[in-house]
Design a protein around this motif. Structure first.
Motif, PDB file in Angstrom:
ATOM      1  N   GLY A  93       0.848  -1.111   0.075  1.00 37.19           N
ATOM      2  CA  GLY A  93       0.250  -0.060   0.002  1.00 37.19           C
ATOM      3  C   GLY A  93       0.963   1.236  -0.131  1.00 37.19           C
ATOM      4  N   ASN A  94       2.214   1.099   0.200  1.00 37.76           N
ATOM      5  CA  ASN A  94       3.067   2.441   0.242  1.00 37.76           C
ATOM      6  C   ASN A  94       3.606   2.573  -1.319  1.00 37.76           C
ATOM      7  N   VAL A  95       2.681   3.252  -2.154  1.00 43.44           N
ATOM      8  CA  VAL A  95       2.918   3.286  -3.626  1.00 43.44           C
ATOM      9  C   VAL A  95       2.893   4.646  -4.017  1.00 43.44           C
ATOM     10  N   PRO A  96       3.983   5.470  -3.953  1.00 44.97           N
ATOM     11  CA  PRO A  96       4.208   6.984  -4.184  1.00 44.97           C
ATOM     12  C   PRO A  96       3.818   7.000  -5.849  1.00 44.97           C
ATOM     13  N   VAL A  97       3.363   8.329  -6.177  1.00 45.11           N
ATOM     14  CA  VAL A  97       3.011   8.480  -7.388  1.00 45.11           C
ATOM     15  C   VAL A  97       4.108   9.158  -8.100  1.00 45.11           C
ATOM     16  N   LYS A  98       3.859   9.275  -9.343  1.00 44.46           N
ATOM     17  CA  LYS A  98       4.875  10.074 -10.165  1.00 44.46           C
ATOM     18  C   LYS A  98       5.114  11.436  -9.665  1.00 44.46           C
ATOM     19  N   GLY A  99       6.473  11.722  -9.429  1.00 43.21           N
ATOM     20  CA  GLY A  99       6.850  13.207  -9.102  1.00 43.21           C
ATOM     21  C   GLY A  99       6.860  13.314  -7.492  1.00 43.21           C
ATOM     22  N   GLN A 100       6.238  12.370  -7.078  1.00 44.50           N
ATOM     23  CA  GLN A 100       6.170  12.661  -5.354  1.00 44.50           C
ATOM     24  C   GLN A 100       7.661  12.454  -4.743  1.00 44.50           C
ATOM     25  N   ILE A 101       7.870  13.430  -4.087  1.00 45.34           N
ATOM     26  CA  ILE A 101       9.172  13.412  -3.423  1.00 45.34           C
ATOM     27  C   ILE A 101       9.199  12.480  -2.239  1.00 45.34           C
ATOM     28  N   CYS A 102      10.172  11.799  -2.119  1.00 48.40           N
ATOM     29  CA  CYS A 102      10.260  10.565  -1.007  1.00 48.40           C
ATOM     30  C   CYS A 102      11.738  10.514  -0.485  1.00 48.40           C
ATOM     31  N   ALA A 103      11.677   9.872   0.652  1.00 50.75           N
ATOM     32  CA  ALA A 103      13.170   9.689   1.171  1.00 50.75           C
ATOM     33  C   ALA A 103      13.225   8.346   1.759  1.00 50.75           C
ATOM     34  N   TRP A 104      13.592   7.271   0.938  1.00 47.06           N
ATOM     35  CA  TRP A 104      13.524   5.884   1.239  1.00 47.06           C
ATOM     36  C   TRP A 104      15.063   5.404   1.368  1.00 47.06           C
ATOM     37  N   THR A 105      15.163   4.288   2.323  1.00 42.90           N
ATOM     38  CA  THR A 105      16.515   3.761   2.540  1.00 42.90           C
ATOM     39  C   THR A 105      16.734   2.432   1.612  1.00 42.90           C
ATOM     40  N   GLU A 106      15.653   1.604   1.786  1.00 40.30           N
ATOM     41  CA  GLU A 106      16.018   0.271   1.153  1.00 40.30           C
ATOM     42  C   GLU A 106      16.521   0.585  -0.438  1.00 40.30           C
ATOM     43  N   SER A 107      17.511   0.149  -0.628  1.00 43.26           N
ATOM     44  CA  SER A 107      18.266   0.379  -2.087  1.00 43.26           C
ATOM     45  C   SER A 107      17.519  -0.002  -3.217  1.00 43.26           C
ATOM     46  N   HIS A 108      16.907  -1.287  -3.128  1.00 43.14           N
ATOM     47  CA  HIS A 108      16.116  -1.598  -4.278  1.00 43.14           C
ATOM     48  C   HIS A 108      14.903  -0.916  -4.467  1.00 43.14           C
ATOM     49  N   ALA A 109      14.235  -0.664  -3.285  1.00 40.95           N
ATOM     50  CA  ALA A 109      13.073   0.017  -3.376  1.00 40.95           C
ATOM     51  C   ALA A 109      13.169   1.544  -3.973  1.00 40.95           C
ATOM     52  N   VAL A 110      14.216   2.121  -3.680  1.00 35.86           N
ATOM     53  CA  VAL A 110      14.639   3.565  -4.085  1.00 35.86           C
ATOM     54  C   VAL A 110      14.577   3.551  -5.746  1.00 35.86           C
ATOM     55  N   ILE A 111      15.299   2.238  -6.012  1.00 36.56           N
ATOM     56  CA  ILE A 111      15.330   2.321  -7.609  1.00 36.56           C
ATOM     57  C   ILE A 111      13.967   1.773  -8.285  1.00 36.56           C
ATOM     58  N   TYR A 112      13.096   1.282  -7.573  1.00 34.80           N
ATOM     59  CA  TYR A 112      11.731   0.635  -7.900  1.00 34.80           C
ATOM     60  C   TYR A 112      10.937   2.082  -7.958  1.00 34.80           C
ATOM     61  N   ILE A 113      10.913   2.575  -6.977  1.00 32.32           N
ATOM     62  CA  ILE A 113       9.993   4.032  -6.941  1.00 32.32           C
ATOM     63  C   ILE A 113      10.365   4.888  -8.017  1.00 32.32           C
ATOM     64  N   ASN A 114      11.685   5.030  -8.205  1.00 34.79           N
ATOM     65  CA  ASN A 114      12.364   5.972  -9.228  1.00 34.79           C
ATOM     66  C   ASN A 114      11.682   5.614 -10.486  1.00 34.79           C
ATOM     67  N   SER A 115      12.104   4.267 -11.001  1.00 28.65           N
ATOM     68  CA  SER A 115      12.204   3.829 -12.335  1.00 28.65           C
ATOM     69  C   SER A 115      10.822   3.174 -12.702  1.00 28.65           C
TER      70      SER A 115
END
Length: 412
Positions: free
Chosen positions: A132-154
């Motif tokens: 359920g934590n699914v940020p939308v396009k353009g939303q600014i986040c501050a995530w630590t989990e390395s793969h999840a950072v790549i996932y939400i960006n990409s």
């Protein structure tokens, strides 16, 4: 950095020592990264927000309390934005199996009580986008989990740089983060092209592609061409392996990811300066590199790095129908508590447990340092790479189906 009047007041201590400390952390980091300003952040995923697990299992009560109190002090501050937590240190559902004593379980429950009263969501998963934590396009986040950072960006087009404990906690409390790198339009431009010329069948193949690309990338952004389609489980492994092979923050995949409808768009109008090919030879090389062992007997099979989707749990349950895990082999599936409960209601967990498997929640072997085994088979590049140093085992990287076949046979 250019701070607003309110940010200057926080920095000088007008809102208290705690907020001043967090602002100093962010300003110091922003200066180091040559950020011009702090920007509002709406979604944070900090790590380290868990009671101590096996690493502090022999600690005194005073040491355990001191460790926990630091976490309680943090989460007693109401967050300025949405906060889910990264993976934890304890499987709270089956602590005895991991050697977690009642003191640590009690501390974990106390942390949940303190955090929930302030609005912190103690989700303890490396795949928050599955629950359920699914940020939308353009939303600014501050995530630590390395793969999840790549996932939400990409995949989602949200924006987060790679954070650590300090910067993510500060962002959660203050609601701002330094603007640099992939938070800017320019920082999201592709840096080099990888042409995929081989078919990617199993999720482990996608992991192999990610490891290959990460080793080339370092901190840069790869662009993939030649891939016709992708699903959730496949890109999950791709992202994890990109963060294992390198320090990637995002990637583009032509015709698939939202910011790369064309090659031109991925490179923001420029031509790629580097071009690599990922074919059958490159695929086999990664498997060979991550499957160096001294024998064929296996005593650990691990699926769930990053945490399993419900589909992956279901596939394992179906495979294990009328089968049993071989004597001397531990099969672990790691997932979030939310998906485990859904899988349990559907009968998948019961079937896996009946076959001799174990569904782990809230954590993973690399964090808990459990179990200690000699040789592991896994479909995860990340686990195959890191477990050798963390758990001290040999590792075999192979397909999901082959992992399960080996788990039931006890050898490859």
């Amino acid at each position: 950095m250019e701070l607003t009047l309110e940010q200057q007041r926080i920095l000088t201590g007008e809102r208290g020592e705690t907020h001043a400390k967090y602002m100093k952390w962010l300003v110091g980091w922003g200066d180091a990264m040559q950020a011009r300003r702090l920007v509002p952040v709406e979604n944070v995923l900090p790590n380290g927000m868990s009671a101590p697990g096996r690493r502090l299992g022999k600690a005194t009560d005073a040491e355990l309390q001191a460790y926990l109190q630091e976490r309680i002090d943090i989460c007693s501050c109401p967050p300025a934005c949405t906060v889910y937590t990264h993976i934890g240190s304890i499987d709270l559902e089956q602590p005895q199996q991991m050697g977690i004593d009642e003191r640590q379980v009690a501390l974990q429950r106390k942390l949940i009580d303190e955090a929930s009263s302030s609005g912190w969501i103690m989700s303890w998963t490396c795949t928050p986008y599955l629950i359920g934590n699914v940020p939308v396009k353009g939303q600014i986040c501050a995530w630590t989990e390395s793969h999840a950072v790549i996932y939400i960006n990409s995949i989602l087009g949200a924006r987060s740089t790679r954070h650590g404990f300090e910067s993510a906690v500060a962002a959660a409390i203050l609601g701002v983060t330094p603007e640099f790198g992939v938070l800017t339009d320019k920082g999201r431009k592709g840096d080099f092209l990888i042409e995929v010329t081989t078919e990617l069948i199993d999720v482990a193949d996608w992991g192999a592609l990610g490891f290959f690309a990460g080793q080339i990338a370092g901190l840069r952004t790869p662009v993939f061409s030649g891939v016709k389609r992708a699903n959730l489980e496949q890109v999950k492994q791709l992202c994890a392996a990109l963060a294992t092979g390198g320090g990637v923050s995002m990637f583009h995949m032509i015709g698939i990811t939202p910011e790369a409808p064309t090659l031109e768009a991925a490179f923001q109008g420029e031509n790629p300066k580097e071009h690599y090919v990922f074919g059958e030879k490159e695929l086999r090389k990664v498997y060979e590199e991550l499957s160096v062992t001294s024998g064929d007997d296996v005593d650990l099979a691990y699926i769930g790095c990053p945490h399993c989707t419900l589909q992956e749990i279901a596939e394992v349950a179906v495979f294990l129908k009328d089968q049993r895990i071989a004597d001397g082999v531990t099969l672990i599936l790691a997932t979030s508590y939310a998906l485990m409960m859904q899988a349990r209601r559907l009968g998948f967990v019961e079937r896996i447990e009946k076959a001799g498997g174990y569904v782990m929640v809230d954590t993973c072997p690399a964090v808990t340092m459990w179990p200690r085994k000699k040789r592991m088979v896994t479909n995860s590049v990340k686990q195959a790479y890191y477990s050798r140093g963390i758990l001290g085992n040999e590792s075999i990287l192979t397909s999901t189906t082959e992992c399960l076949r080996i788990a039931t046979a006890g050898r490859r």
